[in-house]
Design an enzyme around this catalytic site. Structure first.
Site, short mmCIF file in Angstrom:
data_model
loop_
_atom_site.label_atom_id
_atom_site.label_comp_id
_atom_site.label_asym_id
_atom_site.label_seq_id
_atom_site.Cartn_x
_atom_site.Cartn_y
_atom_site.Cartn_z
N ASP A 35 63.67 99.79 40.93
CA ASP A 35 63.04 100.90 40.38
C ASP A 35 62.35 101.48 41.47
O ASP A 35 62.43 103.01 41.81
CB ASP A 35 62.62 100.87 39.07
N SER A 66 40.19 94.08 20.34
CA SER A 66 41.66 93.27 20.53
C SER A 66 41.57 92.12 19.56
O SER A 66 40.87 91.35 19.56
CB SER A 66 41.79 92.73 22.04
N GLY A 121 57.02 88.29 31.52
CA GLY A 121 58.04 89.36 32.11
C GLY A 121 58.77 90.06 31.07
O GLY A 121 59.60 90.75 31.51
N LEU A 122 58.12 90.33 29.78
CA LEU A 122 58.56 91.23 28.99
C LEU A 122 57.71 92.58 28.90
O LEU A 122 57.88 93.57 27.80
CB LEU A 122 58.34 90.60 27.52
N SER A 123 57.22 92.56 29.99
CA SER A 123 56.10 93.99 29.90
C SER A 123 55.24 94.24 29.03
O SER A 123 55.11 95.26 28.40
CB SER A 123 57.13 95.34 30.10
N GLU A 157 48.76 101.54 35.42
CA GLU A 157 48.99 100.33 36.10
C GLU A 157 48.67 100.31 37.31
O GLU A 157 48.06 99.23 37.84
CB GLU A 157 50.52 99.98 35.60
N ASP A 169 59.60 99.74 33.02
CA ASP A 169 58.98 99.12 32.02
C ASP A 169 58.14 100.39 30.89
O ASP A 169 58.54 100.03 29.73
CB ASP A 169 57.95 98.40 32.49
#
Ligand code: GLA
Length: 383
Positions: A35, A66, A121-123, A157, A169
């Site tokens: 990307d 949270s 790693g699943l954003s 980010e 992502d």
């Protein structure tokens, strides 16, 4: 749009004025580390998501809560700053983007909860940024498009988490479509949806349970190695502005003597090409050919791009010769997180049992797995 339910964990924070937004994590079938090289990616949004509940506060105070970390903080908008490593940094980063775009940001109350596993790693971070950006866009009636929100979430980010990520992502979280993958051109941001027809196969993620903490610094290094390669190629071929424009001949001719940069660029140029051919496989319904390309991607990521780790390699090598698994590779930035696998439905249970046992024995860790469904992208699910 499907009807998504407000999770119980957020119900206590909801009043007559609350807006609730859901924003999902993502998988990526093929096209890894392409990307930020202006190549293509093939992600999809999944059935694990981040949820935020927001409403206005009088004045300029932010009250953030949270649920996952069981922590709340209160801060004046003028005092926000990056706090890398803390959950609030992603929220502050998005607020900062709204301010930079000239939006008047009022005080607000925001509660957040998610079931995207962190560091897998699943954003999860992109899901947080997109959920917050979408919710503020609604709350403040700012009128930003989904594309603008994706770019703002990506900038958050970069500036507040310090990871110079590409656009995949955030784009996947905002643009996901049920049962479809997105072929995204990361240069033009043009995209196309493909129905993902897996027939007797399913997508299963195996979570190494190794958190990619090393990942962000190594990630930024990979990005600059690619830029170095582009600079070298550009000296002979001024029309090359990214690895998207480069061919293997150019890489060999211009970067041949720089061993590391050569390996990095070779992987990227091949991966951009592999994705195009992989899309043709999918369109022709040839899942077997597609799966072979996933293994090839893994080998490139592991040996040439060097973003794998022994646990990821173990999980891929272990299924490589299993006829029930037609494709497997590490997914996302790397250095931990999950592998993505296309597996024959009937064989999943047996395979998970055996692989979990072997993983425990050889790597000393509990293996987690997730059966993935592809879902819609970000939306308001309650107001
Ligand atoms: C991370 C980044 C993405 C992308 C992938 C690798 O998920 O956030 O932009 O570069 O790594 O493909």
């Amino acid at each position: 749009m499907r009807d998504y339910k407000i999770p119980d964990q957020l119900k206590q924070f909801i009043t007559a004025d609350t807006i609730v937004v859901r924003s999902p994590g993502r998988i990526n079938l093929i096209g890894e580390h392409t990307d930020y090289n202006e190549g293509f990616v093939l992600p999809a949004a999944i059935d694990k998501a981040v949820y935020v509940a927001v409403e206005k506060n009088p004045g300029t105070r932010l009250n953030l809560q949270s649920v996952d970390f069981n922590e709340s903080i209160e801060v004046e908008i003028r005092d926000i700053k990056p706090v890398p490593g803390h959950w609030s940094t992603y929220i502050f980063g998005v607020v900062d983007q709204f301010i930079r775009k000239g939006q008047f940001v009022t005080g607000f109350k925001l509660s957040i909860y998610g079931d995207v596993p962190l560091g897998a790693g699943l954003s999860s971070s992109a899901a947080v940024e997109c959920a917050v950006a979408f919710a503020l866009n609604e709350l403040l009636q700012s009128g930003f498009s989904r594309k603008e929100l994706a770019l703002m979430a990506q900038a958050a980010e970069h500036q507040y988490a310090g990871v110079k990520c590409g656009i995949m992502d955030q784009f996947a979280s905002l643009f996901g479509k049920k049962d479809h993958v997105i072929r995204l051109d990361c240069r033009s941001l043009e995209y196309e949806y493909f129905p993902l027809e897996l027939g007797e196969y399913v997508i299963v993620l195996f979570d190494t349970m190794v958190k990619h903490s090393l990942g962000s610094s190594e990630y930024n290094i990979r990005r600059s190695q690619c830029e170095e390669g582009v600079m070298l190629i550009g000296q002979n071929y001024p029309s090359v502005h990214s690895l998207r424009d480069a061919t293997m001949e150019m890489v060999n001719e211009c970067i041949g003597e720089f061993e590391t940069a050569h390996r990095r660029c070779k992987y990227v140029v091949e991966e951009i090409d592999r994705l195009q051919k992989g899309c043709e496989d999918l369109q022709a319904g040839d899942l077997i050919a597609f799966g072979k390309k996933m293994f090839a991607t893994h080998d490139g990521l592991s040996k040439e791009y060097e973003v794998s780790c022994k646990e990821l390699d173990y999980l891929v090598d272990n299924v490589r010769n299993n006829p029930a698994v037609i494709g497997a590779r590490m997914m996302g930035g790397g250095f931990g997180g999950c592998t993505i696998n296309i597996i024959s439905k009937d064989m999943v249970e047996e395979l998970v049992a055996k692989l979990s046992e072997d993983y425990k024995k050889d790597m000393g860790k509990e293996l987690k797995h997730y059966l993935v469904n592809i879902e819609d992208g970000t939306s308001v699910i309650g107001r």
